[in-house]
Design a protein around this motif. Structure first.
Motif, PDB file in Angstrom:
ATOM      1  N   GLN A 114     -11.853  -3.230  -6.256  1.00 20.12           N
ATOM      2  CA  GLN A 114     -10.545  -2.606  -6.430  1.00 20.12           C
ATOM      3  C   GLN A 114     -10.441  -1.314  -5.625  1.00 20.12           C
ATOM      4  OE1 GLN A 114      -9.555  -1.532 -10.464  1.00 20.12           O
ATOM      5  NE2 GLN A 114      -7.390  -1.398  -9.993  1.00 20.12           N
TER       6      GLN A 114
ATOM      7  N   ASN B  11      -7.745  -0.985  -2.708  1.00 22.53           N
ATOM      8  CA  ASN B  11      -6.597  -0.111  -2.956  1.00 22.53           C
ATOM      9  C   ASN B  11      -6.672   1.238  -2.268  1.00 22.53           C
ATOM     10  OD1 ASN B  11      -5.595  -2.127  -4.602  1.00 22.53           O
ATOM     11  ND2 ASN B  11      -6.342  -1.188  -6.470  1.00 22.53           N
TER      12      ASN B  11
ATOM     13  N   MET C   6       0.839  -1.192   0.000  1.00 22.79           N
ATOM     14  CA  MET C   6       0.000   0.000   0.000  1.00 22.79           C
ATOM     15  C   MET C   6       0.878   1.247   0.000  1.00 22.79           C
ATOM     16  SD  MET C   6      -3.178  -0.251  -0.241  1.00 22.79           S
ATOM     17  CE  MET C   6      -3.432   1.467   0.070  1.00 22.79           C
TER      18      MET C   6
END
Length: 133
Positions: free
Chosen positions: A58, A62, A23
């Motif tokens: 997603q 994310n 990340m």
């Protein structure tokens, strides 16, 4: 001439292990958005999503960790910064807000829609929340 891909090749590609993605940290200008003194207690983003929506998954995977790291409340509660609404479970809310594509983010201020968008990154979500776009 048609080229056929052997079934064993397709299977090996589909069974390949996924790589872990680290990340990224929020850029400093994004961190500054979270430090602003503006009263945003009457702001809420509604996120209309579904488990079968790849763009929704997603975005949650994310972008949400960076927001949660900055103490954003994200969940199905009416008091969260981002209220996640599954369209399969809450068709009434989808109809009320005229949701036609997923994901859809809607900024409410004092219960009134101010703006809406599709998938966004963490910085753009913060901009939307602070009504800076």
């Amino acid at each position: 001439m048609n080229t056929l891909i052997p079934v064993t090749m397709v299977l090996s590609l589909s069974l390949a292990p996924m790589k872990t993605v680290e990340m990224p940290q929020l850029p400093e200008h994004v961190v500054e958005l979270f430090k602003m003194e503006k009263d945003v207690s009457n702001h809420q983003i509604l996120l209309f999503t579904a488990s079968w929506c790849p763009a929704c998954v997603q975005m949650k995977t994310n972008e949400f960790p960076a927001l949660k790291e900055k103490n954003w409340d994200i969940g199905s509660d009416k008091s969260n910064h981002i209220r996640v609404i599954d369209v399969d479970q809450h068709q009434d809310l989808s109809d009320k807000y005229g949701v036609q594509s997923l994901p859809t983010l809607i900024l409410l201020i004092d219960g009134k829609e101010v703006s809406r968008s599709g998938a966004l990154n963490a910085y753009s979500i913060a901009e939307m929340f602070y009504n800076r776009k």
